[in-house]
Design an enzyme around this catalytic site. Structure first.
Site, PDB file in Angstrom:
ATOM      1  N   CYS A 198       0.995  -1.301   0.018  1.00 35.21           N
ATOM      2  CA  CYS A 198      -0.070  -0.072  -0.043  1.00 35.21           C
ATOM      3  C   CYS A 198       0.921   1.239  -0.070  1.00 35.21           C
ATOM      4  CB  CYS A 198      -0.890   0.085   1.226  1.00 35.21           C
ATOM      5  SG  CYS A 198      -2.221  -1.290   1.122  1.00 35.21           S
TER       6      CYS A 198
ATOM      7  N   GLU B  54       4.316   1.072   2.101  1.00 33.49           N
ATOM      8  CA  GLU B  54       5.297   0.545   2.814  1.00 33.49           C
ATOM      9  C   GLU B  54       6.704   0.812   2.351  1.00 33.49           C
ATOM     10  OE1 GLU B  54       2.131  -0.323   2.858  1.00 33.49           O
ATOM     11  OE2 GLU B  54       2.354  -2.402   2.779  1.00 33.49           O
TER      12      GLU B  54
END
Length: 787
Positions: free
Chosen positions: A431, A433
């Site tokens: 997402c 990271e």
């Protein structure tokens, strides 16, 4: 721009029905029956991959230029019984559920019952995790205090770097052989373990080359039968490429893309890692090949676009492996989170944008597929034309690409102790990271329900939703004299639950270290070969563990309401507030409206609320950051939910911000829907008060009506909004550009909006494939109209 071949491939990918393939499960079961107990575990894992690469059904579509599927056909998804041995009931649920279904043929039920379950029942990692966890851990898990990523999927969440593109696997074998020759059996007590890991790596290197050669053989066979001369020539070219890569260093753009794709498939075949492997700085990796092919006259821009579009289809053909139970609730999507980073910094710290960056943006724009998940890495050193082109795509309203602050990402990595050159070549995956590409195992261990901890604090250690004493007694909230006393009780509860979570993590990590090495993945991550250690055992140069905090917006508004209404203004007693929560605000609508509309809220550049957000964030950060894991990693935090803010809302009662029982929590670091009332600049100013550089990723969603972004002026405003947020060290921002009325209409008439794509959290999905609670949460996000 899309040639007819790509139109056909894209349409076939969209029409393919996700299904379960039992083939991998059967092959690995036979391998384990043959070799388990006779060879070391790393070698057993390697032999399993070797057998799969040699025996699995391979597939080449009549229009393919890039070849290879994880299953026997597009969207035929294998299972991984060594990690999660599905019950027959699991398969029935997958087959029959309305959303994220996987069709299961009748013969699969029989094979699962007679061959797979008898061998793996009680032996799978999922079984062992649930057997080994304490009752305390399980009570918290089932109550929704946290989730566990590795209950059904393996650790992974890593990204490749340039070495995949500048060496071949014959060279990797030479590196492995060198380390084997230099093992010191006299003075190194780990020499034997290193030997077995290195032997396993070598077997897997040979396996990926076998896998590629088999595709070459199939392409050659197809060419011999092909009557169309143009297609015959293409198939012979495919065969030639498959015979060369990934064994040898790629020499052309076609070889570079195909070689990467074989590596990608082999990694996600070895283990169902969470999230899928990604190619990292794809534009920077591919640009030298593209420039060389252009100079040689062997390719033009349109040909390059076609090759990349072909690979986009391949990504879209690989749904995330099936999930059930809580794991499905925390990530209810087909998306496997393979991510393409575009732009950002170069390895020497300069502008990383090149011609392939713009080609990739054109591919994103033309393909409009859920996978791969592309993103813009934006540095202050990148040209304005780059972000302008990106916002042109964003304006079209299907949720891609999100935008990341490449300068902040680099600072985050350096703050964590990475070398500056490794940080510059890093980026984001999944997402949002952050990681050092090709050099780090940054493993996400689960989501953490920050709001649930407050709910338990307000009930003196008891979870009112289950009636169980999950926490510790920190005092009767009705007797707290100050907000500080209340918050101190929250901190004690937070410490208690983080301890439970990490104790469980340590057991789970040990299981994966001992029983689930991934020697092939280890060959592409520094410094696993030189250490002779597996990726899952701390072999990477850098090792991080993340626990993702969920609901910071809701938590902030809850604490703001408690401080403002109970302690500062004394508008309501704690006793009356707790009674209202217990009864889900029944007959207390005026009180709920007070909490909703006359209380400071995060997202409005209001220091009263935003200072509480900072307090909540710093408390969570201090509780988690710096703890050590047993594989040599360091714990860090990031702030994202996937779909877990819906699940965490379901298991959380009414809250002091005016939220009803079981309603969704806020997602990412976004304000609660409807709470942000002063426009997008106020939102980014509130969000920027969080210290993003202390995290490994934050997620901020914004929603605009299409009219706001019309014309060149609208695009320029959006560019300036992004740049302004990034000047304040914001990590990430993404946009839905759509009217609320359109979403409501799609909810009523899904058959008319099958192609409607929205940004959910760190990924895009078809709106009509989402559950109603998630649809409602997206509908209720604030529509920003003026900035």
């Amino acid at each position: 721009m899309m040639r007819e071949r790509i139109k056909r491939l894209r349409e076939k990918s969209l029409e393919a029905v996700p299904s379960i393939s039992i083939e991998r499960a059967r092959i690995i079961t036979e391998t384990y029956k043959t070799y388990h107990g006779k060879v070391s575990i790393p070698v057993l894992r390697a032999l399993s991959l070797k057998d799969i690469c040699e025996k699995k059904t391979i597939f080449i579509d009549e229009d393919d230029l890039i070849v290879g599927e994880r299953g026997p056909k597009p969207k035929a998804t294998p299972t991984y019984p060594e990690i999660c041995c599905h019950t027959l009931e699991d398969l029935k649920v997958m087959d029959s559920r309305e959303k994220t279904f996987f069709k299961v043929s009748e013969d699969i039920y029989e094979i699962q019952e007679k061959e797979i379950i008898p061998y793996w029942n009680g032996k799978s990692i999922r079984n062992k995790i649930l057997n080994e966890m304490t009752e305390e851990w399980k009570d918290c898990y089932y109550a929704g205090v946290y989730t566990e990523f590795m209950e059904q999927r393996g650790p992974g969440h890593t990204v490749g770097d340039k070495k995949i593109f500048n060496r071949g696997f014959y060279e990797v074998i030479d590196l492995v052989d060198k380390e084997l020759r230099e093992l010191d059996y006299l003075n190194d007590e780990d020499a034997y373990d290193k030997q077995e890991e290195l032997k396993a790596m070598k077997i897997t290197c040979e396996a990926v080359m076998t896998f590629a050669r088999r595709h070459g053989d199939l392409a050659k066979e197809m060419a011999e039968k092909e009557t169309d001369e143009k297609r015959k020539e293409e198939l012979l070219k495919i065969a030639e490429v498959c015979y060369r890569v990934p064994g040898n260093k790629p020499e052309t753009l076609h070889e570079a893309i195909q070689g990467y794709w074989f590596v990608h498939l082999t990694i996600i075949t070895e283990m169902n890692i969470w999230d899928a492997f990604s190619p990292g700085r794809f534009d920077q990796h591919l640009n030298p090949f593209y420039k060389r092919d252009l100079e040689n006259g062997t390719i033009n821009r349109e040909d390059a676009v076609e090759l990349l579009q072909s690979m986009w289809v391949k990504f879209n053909n690989q749904p995330s492996t099936p999930k059930v139970g809580i794991t499905l609730k925390e990530s209810g999507t087909y998306t496997d989170f393979a991510t393409i980073n575009i732009g950002g910094l170069s390895g020497d710290g300069g502008d990383g944008v090149n011609e392939v960056s713009y080609i990739l943006l054109d591919v994103v724009d033309s393909m409009k597929l859920l996978q791969p998940n592309s993103n813009i890495q934006l540095s202050k050193k990148n040209p304005h034309d780059f972000i302008k082109r990106g916002t042109e795509i964003i304006r079209k309203g299907w949720g891609q690409p999100p935008v990341f602050n490449s300068d902040s990402v680099c600072q985050e990595l350096v703050r964590q102790g990475k070398r500056i050159e490794d940080a510059r070549e890093g980026g984001t995956s999944g997402c949002v990271e952050t990681g050092a590409f090709g050099k780090e195992a940054y493993i996400l261990t689960g989501y953490f329900n920050l709001v649930k901890v407050l709910e338990i604090t307000l009930n003196n250690g008891t979870d009112p939703m289950t009636g169980k004493k999950l926490g510790i007694e920190t005092g009767d909230p009705k007797k707290f004299k100050s907000f500080d006393e209340l918050f101190e009780a929250y901190k004690i509860q937070l410490h208690h639950f983080i301890n439970i979570k990490i104790r469980g993590n340590n057991v789970i990590e040990r299981l994966y270290m001992k029983e689930m090495p991934c020697p092939f993945l280890s060959t592409v991550i520094d410094d696993c070969i030189t250490k002779g250690r597996d990726y899952n055992s701390g072999g990477a140069r850098y090792n991080s563990n993340y626990i993702q905090g969920v609901g910071i917006g809701t938590l902030t508004d809850c604490f703001a309401s408690l401080k403002y209404n109970v302690y500062d203004k004394k508008r309501v007693s704690m006793e009356d507030l707790l009674e209202a929560l217990k009864n889900n605000f029944k007959d207390k609508e005026p009180l709920r409206q007070l909490f909703l509309n006359k209380t400071p809220k995060y997202g409005n550049d209001d220091d009263y609320a935003d200072d509480i957000m900072k307090l909540c964030f710093e408390t969570y950060y201090n509780e988690v950051n710096g703890r050590k894991s047993i594989r040599g990693g360091t714990y860090r935090i990031n702030m994202l939910p996937t779909t877990c803010h819906i699940y965490f809302g379901e298991v959380t009662g009414a809250t002091p911000d005016g939220r009803f029982t079981s309603e969704p929590q806020s997602e990412g670091i976004s304000p609660t829907g409807g709470a942000d009332r002063l426009g997008p600049t106020a939102v980014i100013k509130s969000a920027a008060k969080m210290d993003h550089l202390k995290t490994g990723g934050t997620l901020l969603n914004q929603k605009f009506t299409p009219s706001v972004l019309q014309g060149d002026e609208g695009l320029e405003k959006l560019c300036h909004l992004i740049r302004a947020y990034f000047k304040m060290d914001g990590h990430h921002i993404q946009f839905n550009v759509i009217n609320k009325d359109t979403l409501k209409e799609a909810q009523k008439k899904p058959e008319s909006y099958k192609d409607l794509i929205v940004r959910v959290a760190g990924y895009s999905d078809y709106f009509c494939d989402l559950g109603k609670a998630l649809q409602d949460e997206i509908i209720n996000r604030t529509e920003q109209e003026i900035f």
